[in-house]
Design a protein around this motif. Sequence first.
Motif, mmCIF file in Angstrom:
data_model
loop_
_atom_site.group_PDB
_atom_site.id
_atom_site.type_symbol
_atom_site.label_atom_id
_atom_site.label_comp_id
_atom_site.label_asym_id
_atom_site.label_seq_id
_atom_site.Cartn_x
_atom_site.Cartn_y
_atom_site.Cartn_z
ATOM 1 N N ALA A 46 43.206 51.989 39.176
ATOM 2 C CA ALA A 46 42.572 53.309 39.120
ATOM 3 C C ALA A 46 41.224 53.229 39.816
ATOM 4 C CB ALA A 46 42.399 53.773 37.683
ATOM 5 N N ASN A 47 41.025 54.080 40.808
ATOM 6 C CA ASN A 47 39.789 54.117 41.592
ATOM 7 C C ASN A 47 38.928 55.276 41.102
ATOM 8 O OD1 ASN A 47 37.777 53.890 43.486
ATOM 9 N ND2 ASN A 47 38.983 54.796 45.152
ATOM 10 N N ARG A 48 37.773 54.951 40.516
ATOM 11 C CA ARG A 48 36.840 55.979 40.038
ATOM 12 C C ARG A 48 35.640 56.142 40.971
ATOM 13 N NH1 ARG A 48 37.797 52.799 35.332
ATOM 14 N NH2 ARG A 48 39.335 53.766 33.938
ATOM 15 N N LEU A 49 35.689 55.507 42.141
ATOM 16 C CA LEU A 49 34.598 55.626 43.103
ATOM 17 C C LEU A 49 34.744 56.907 43.908
ATOM 18 C CD1 LEU A 49 34.469 51.937 44.406
ATOM 19 C CD2 LEU A 49 33.054 52.980 42.636
ATOM 20 N N ALA A 50 33.671 57.259 44.603
ATOM 21 C CA ALA A 50 33.665 58.486 45.401
ATOM 22 C C ALA A 50 34.172 58.263 46.813
ATOM 23 C CB ALA A 50 32.252 59.065 45.444
ATOM 24 N N ARG A 51 34.723 57.097 47.091
ATOM 25 C CA ARG A 51 35.254 56.795 48.421
ATOM 26 C C ARG A 51 36.550 56.021 48.255
ATOM 27 N NH1 ARG A 51 31.228 53.229 47.290
ATOM 28 N NH2 ARG A 51 31.758 51.008 47.448
ATOM 29 N N SER A 52 37.304 55.996 49.312
ATOM 30 C CA SER A 52 38.571 55.265 49.285
ATOM 31 C C SER A 52 38.311 53.772 49.486
ATOM 32 C CB SER A 52 39.501 55.781 50.381
ATOM 33 O OG SER A 52 38.901 55.615 51.659
ATOM 34 N N VAL A 53 39.134 52.967 48.850
ATOM 35 C CA VAL A 53 38.976 51.517 48.905
ATOM 36 C C VAL A 53 40.345 50.891 49.118
ATOM 37 C CG1 VAL A 53 36.921 51.501 47.445
ATOM 38 C CG2 VAL A 53 39.179 51.277 46.417
ATOM 39 N N THR A 54 40.308 49.641 49.536
ATOM 40 C CA THR A 54 41.520 48.825 49.678
ATOM 41 C C THR A 54 41.393 47.641 48.739
ATOM 42 O OG1 THR A 54 41.795 49.475 51.982
ATOM 43 C CG2 THR A 54 42.952 47.506 51.249
ATOM 44 N N VAL A 55 42.346 47.497 47.830
ATOM 45 C CA VAL A 55 42.312 46.443 46.810
ATOM 46 C C VAL A 55 43.419 45.447 47.122
ATOM 47 C CG1 VAL A 55 42.390 45.916 44.351
ATOM 48 C CG2 VAL A 55 41.420 48.083 45.130
ATOM 49 N N GLU A 56 43.069 44.186 47.086
ATOM 50 C CA GLU A 56 44.040 43.103 47.262
ATOM 51 C C GLU A 56 44.333 42.489 45.901
ATOM 52 O OE1 GLU A 56 43.822 38.632 48.968
ATOM 53 O OE2 GLU A 56 43.400 40.185 50.470
ATOM 54 N N VAL A 57 45.585 42.592 45.485
ATOM 55 C CA VAL A 57 46.025 42.075 44.188
ATOM 56 C C VAL A 57 46.776 40.768 44.437
ATOM 57 C CG1 VAL A 57 47.326 42.541 42.095
ATOM 58 C CG2 VAL A 57 46.198 44.416 43.301
ATOM 59 N N ARG A 58 46.403 39.762 43.676
ATOM 60 C CA ARG A 58 47.024 38.448 43.834
ATOM 61 C C ARG A 58 47.816 38.101 42.583
ATOM 62 N NH1 ARG A 58 42.089 34.830 46.524
ATOM 63 N NH2 ARG A 58 41.829 36.147 48.394
ATOM 64 N N GLU A 59 49.027 37.671 42.799
ATOM 65 C CA GLU A 59 49.901 37.168 41.740
ATOM 66 C C GLU A 59 50.417 35.802 42.155
ATOM 67 O OE1 GLU A 59 50.892 37.950 38.754
ATOM 68 O OE2 GLU A 59 49.769 39.818 38.529
ATOM 69 N N ARG A 60 51.166 35.182 41.271
ATOM 70 C CA ARG A 60 51.724 33.882 41.590
ATOM 71 C C ARG A 60 53.182 33.829 41.158
ATOM 72 N NH1 ARG A 60 48.629 29.990 37.174
ATOM 73 N NH2 ARG A 60 49.188 31.182 35.320
ATOM 74 N N VAL A 61 53.940 33.073 41.918
ATOM 75 C CA VAL A 61 55.360 32.834 41.657
ATOM 76 C C VAL A 61 55.537 31.344 41.430
ATOM 77 C CG1 VAL A 61 57.674 32.953 42.640
ATOM 78 C CG2 VAL A 61 56.056 34.804 43.028
ATOM 79 N N PRO A 62 56.304 30.952 40.417
ATOM 80 C CA PRO A 62 56.465 29.513 40.188
ATOM 81 C C PRO A 62 57.172 28.829 41.352
ATOM 82 C CG PRO A 62 57.756 30.803 38.623
ATOM 83 C CD PRO A 62 56.977 31.764 39.400
#
Length: 682
Positions: free
Chosen positions: A599-615
């Motif tokens: 959820a982005n509550r900022l007044a501008r658009s952003v790009t978020v990089e989400v990192r997960e892991r796989v065994p």
Amino acid sequence: MTTGAAQRWASTLDGVVVYAQGALCRRLARGSVPPGGRVRVTGLPRSMDPGSLRARVLGAPGVRVTEARVDVEAEPAGTGAPDELRREVERLQDAYAAAQDRRDRQLGLIEEVGALRPAPPGRKREEPYRRTPVDAWLELADFVDGRLARLHARLTGLEEELSRVGHELAVATDRLARASTDAPSAHVRTTLCALLTLDGTGDAPAEVEVELEYGVPGAVWVPAYRLTHRQGDDRGRLVLRASVAQRTGEDWTGVRVALATADLRRRTDLPRLRSQRIGRRQPAPAPSGWREPPAGLADLFAGYDAAGPRPTPAGSATAVAAGGAAPGAVPPPPPPPPAPHQGYGGPAAAPLAPGGPVPAPVRSAPSRPAGRPRTGAGAFPAPPAAMAPPAPGAPAAPPPPVTGPPRPSGGELDYAALVLCGPDEPAARRGRLFPDTSFDPVGTEHRRRAEAVAALPLPGHAVRPRESAGSFDHRFDAAARADIPSDGTWHTVTVTEIPVGLRTEYLSVPSVEQTVYATLVLSNTTDQALLAGPVEVTVDDDFLLTTALPTLAPGGVSRVGLGPAEGIAVTRRTHLHESASGLRGSTTVLDHRVHVELANRLARSVTVEVRERVPVTSDPDVRIEERAGWTAVDTGSAPEHHAPGTRVRRVDLPAGGTAALEGGYEIRIPAGKALVGGNRRS
């Protein structure tokens, strides 16, 4: 060259190049060339290295420097701020000693009064016991109590005075220690000057400018940075600053400062490749620069010795020979006893006395015969270290014969530092060249004190240039002149602004912490490396933090963390379903589902990089199947290290927008096996 024959020129410090340890200073002097071309340039510091002096003439092609030497001058020192600080410290030391003596005397009085005890008079054997006068005992106790109360009150005042004077002494001592070392430490000030001889002065202009360059120890520097960034902007300003500390003995006022990562004392001579010979052993060739002394060197001073003893100067002590010599004449020294062996270029060795010590090898220097250039001094090689000293009372064994030519040291091959010994020297040194070891012993102590600045504690996150530079050397020139006093403390100097590439990225690893972090990706777009050091990050004109910047080669990329981004929320939920598949349920399927919400509550658009892991697994019986939508990290192009099995997904969030990410994996294992730690886990 004498003082009267040389014209004095004042010099000004113009520029300094600070290396990893030490500095190279550049001075300028201007004046009209006198007849004969002899000039004395003043203002050199006491800590300078005499062998590093260089001189050249600027702006006058027909004039050149043919000789440059270093000389020591002494003059009365004037009073200044450091002298006043020194007198203040001496005054406070005397006051502290007096206050301590008063306190000690007061403690002695308290001990004496506290030791007062009633002593009954002696009793004879036939006398009966007498009653104790209680009133006298009580009066004595009251007297002691009253006296001790007054003494302790006085002691409290003396201890407060001692504490106050001690504090003032500590403050004054610290101020004196932090004061500049550019001031003399005694009533007589000794300075260095350069004695120059200029040639080609016939066509010289009315005034010429001379440049002096010399090295000094006692200067260090470490890099530091200041990064200014505005949110939503891909541009930023990276200002290179340097923390410089110097204790060279002269204040750098209004000088051009340059910073270098090289080692000022690094080796510059090429290694010598020796030939490998097969066959009979051959003697080692004579070292370059050594010449055997000519025959008949002792006859060179025959006329001087035949002229008789040298008269004693007026006012000196007179010596009278035992054989009735004329008063005021000093008899010549006795000639050395003959010796059966004489080495290469060395004097005759004295015969060994029974039971006497073994004489040490004598260093000798050849003279300069006609038709030969001046050469260095030769020396006998030192005796082997395995030779033990003779036992007390035992006759000393003769030294082993010296074979081969002498091997002069580096100091004996330094032709500019060699001195030709005159006729008044001992017979073993007359007419030979020897290194001058008596030059400026006080300057050696100044250089030793200046080198103590290398042990100065570094600022936070600071790294020394030689540790972070690696295999390259670079130089950074400051844009403006700076002032750096010689007080041995860190001073910040702004060097230049470095163009860098910046972009803001938001990262989140919700499996570890459900927080989104803001980072700046810093790329070095210059042709010079950025050294490791502390960087102060300022975002939107507000200071954010101070962190460590690693060394960045040209084109290198690094991340600078800005902390949690409070305007972006992340939530992660997991679900595990265990089932069986295959023929007769021979395979256990562990289905892991991952749900991530942003959820982005900022007044501008952003790009978020989400990192997960796989065994990851190396067991052939275990299979892992991933769900689509997540990509593996390319470790070859990534600016940082990633653990095996890392998966990344980028999401563009508009202002006030949300996004949901689905992912997961299936682990298929044989039914008779289980994961270490249990199958049911997130």
